[in-house]
Design an enzyme around this catalytic site. Structure first.
Site, PDB file in Angstrom:
ATOM      1  N   ASP A   1     -11.836   8.805  20.115  1.00 53.34           N
ATOM      2  CA  ASP A   1     -12.527   7.522  19.988  1.00 53.34           C
ATOM      3  C   ASP A   1     -14.035   7.737  20.111  1.00 53.34           C
ATOM      4  O   ASP A   1     -14.521   8.217  21.146  1.00 53.34           O
ATOM      5  CB  ASP A   1     -12.036   6.551  21.072  1.00 53.34           C
TER       6      ASP A   1
ATOM      7  N   ARG B   1     -16.339   5.686  20.631  1.00 49.59           N
ATOM      8  CA  ARG B   1     -16.934   4.933  21.748  1.00 49.59           C
ATOM      9  C   ARG B   1     -16.892   5.734  23.040  1.00 49.59           C
ATOM     10  O   ARG B   1     -17.868   5.770  23.807  1.00 49.59           O
ATOM     11  CB  ARG B   1     -16.207   3.591  21.919  1.00 49.59           C
TER      12      ARG B   1
ATOM     13  N   ASP C   1      -3.158   4.421  -2.863  1.00 52.06           N
ATOM     14  CA  ASP C   1      -4.402   4.789  -2.189  1.00 52.06           C
ATOM     15  C   ASP C   1      -5.166   5.872  -2.952  1.00 52.06           C
ATOM     16  O   ASP C   1      -6.378   5.995  -2.832  1.00 52.06           O
ATOM     17  CB  ASP C   1      -4.068   5.306  -0.779  1.00 52.06           C
TER      18      ASP C   1
ATOM     19  N   GLY D   1     -13.779   5.845  10.210  1.00 56.11           N
ATOM     20  CA  GLY D   1     -12.922   5.325  11.270  1.00 56.11           C
ATOM     21  C   GLY D   1     -12.327   6.511  11.996  1.00 56.11           C
ATOM     22  O   GLY D   1     -12.987   7.521  12.186  1.00 56.11           O
TER      23      GLY D   1
ATOM     24  N   ARG E   1       0.862  -1.177   0.000  1.00 57.96           N
ATOM     25  CA  ARG E   1       0.000   0.000   0.000  1.00 57.96           C
ATOM     26  C   ARG E   1       0.900   1.229   0.000  1.00 57.96           C
ATOM     27  O   ARG E   1       1.726   1.398   0.890  1.00 57.96           O
ATOM     28  CB  ARG E   1      -0.896   0.016   1.245  1.00 57.96           C
TER      29      ARG E   1
END
Length: 344
Positions: free
Chosen positions: A240, A242, A105, A167, A48
């Site tokens: 994050d 979460r 990419d 993400g 990559r």
């Protein structure tokens, strides 16, 4: 046959100082595990490479000229391309007879039309420095769009999709007939959606204002925009999702604001790309947040259903960039073998 991951390369307490040393360790572990008996059994290595500029529109066998061009693209991705090069050079050193293939990419987004990738800046900056939108997460968007076509039981060339890679880094792409026609990330991964630590879209004048009044250098401002903004900057808690979501549930007002802003940006881009595409078969979610954060997906789903009367399918598709790189590498290897046979 085997899978592994090396983290914290080059960090103070790490036993792996650079990517070349990491490659050596991987090769040693592969041979020790008896997954293969000899390195000759490996037909090719797929790498990559984050930035291919305008030069690379597809994967390439790595030779000296390709290496040179990857180096030339390093100023466009200073945190990534040098590390990618280190891995490539390590593989060439320890596996000198094995074909090395670079999968870029940015390549998937090279199908964008000029009106989508050119910035409304003086033309000379594009001609001189190639300042334009490049887009990133291309391998992920390509994989997800192909998977979506299979799920829809429709030829990829006949599909109109919006793919959302969510993400710590986030991007959305409008994919028409399997080709990227617009994407949210730009000259760098900083443009577009609100992310874990990246700001996403912001008025450049606001940046100049902050630099002037805070006495910040370019490097300091770059650090703020890339590493201290986004979910982390707004919530003051974490990058994050979460953690932000848990704080929101406890009644934290800034966490609630960050959560709402994150979703709002997604909805805004989806709405824009729906008009760009003209029709949408499915909206696809992938990445850590896209695959696992049902609250985010459901909020977006509600907005989509209200606008489009539930005609657009919502798909959650786990991305597999490694598999996509392997498939593209195999395609390049097969083409090279066919070419050599033809010459012979």
């Amino acid at each position: 046959l085997g899978k592994g991951l090396i983290e914290k390369i080059g960090e103070p307490k790490s036993s792996v100082s650079d990517h070349s040393q990491g490659i050596k360790k991987i090769i040693s572990d592969i041979l020790d595990s008896k997954v293969i008996q000899d390195l000759k059994d490996i037909a090719a290595v797929g790498h990559r490479v984050v930035h291919g500029g305008e030069t690379f529109t597809k994967p390439h066998v790595i030779d000296s000229s390709v290496l040179k061009k990857i180096k030339e693209c390093a100023p466009l991705a200073p945190l990534h391309n040098p590390a990618n090069l280190s891995g490539i050079i390590g593989c060439q050193k320890f596996m000198p007879k094995t074909m090395q293939v670079a999968v870029f990419d940015t390549a998937f987004h090279q199908t964008m039309p000029a009106h989508a990738f050119i910035y409304s800046l003086p033309r000379k900056y594009y001609l001189k420095y190639k300042v334009r939108k490049y887009g990133f997460h291309g391998t992920s968007h390509q994989f997800v769009s192909q998977q979506a076509a299979q799920i829809l039981n429709k030829p990829l060339s006949k599909t109109s999709l919006i793919t959302c890679h969510l993400g710590n880094g986030c991007s959305i792409t409008a994919v028409k007939g399997g080709k990227s026609i617009d994407t949210s990330m730009g000259f760098t991964p900083l443009e577009g959606l609100m992310m874990g630590t990246r700001s996403g879209d912001v008025d450049p004048a606001a940046v100049f204002f902050i630099m002037k009044h805070e006495g910040l250098s370019i490097e300091q401002m770059d650090d703020i925009l890339n590493k201290k903004s986004g979910l982390l900057g707004v919530s003051g808690l974490s990058n994050d999702m979460r953690t932000v979501k848990k704080a929101k549930a406890r009644g934290d007002s800034l966490a609630k604001l960050a959560y709402g802003m994150f979703i709002y940006r997604i909805i805004k881009y989806i709405g824009a790309y729906a008009l760009v595409l003209g029709s949408v078969d499915a909206i696809c979610f992938t990445g850590g947040i896209g695959e696992h954060e049902k609250g985010v997906v459901n909020k977006v789903r509600s907005s989509i259903n209200a606008l489009f009367d539930s005609k657009i399918k919502i798909l959650i598709i786990p991305t597999d960039e490694e598999l996509m790189i392997a498939k593209l590498t195999k395609r390049v290897v097969s083409a090279e073998v066919t070419k050599k046979r033809g010459i012979q």
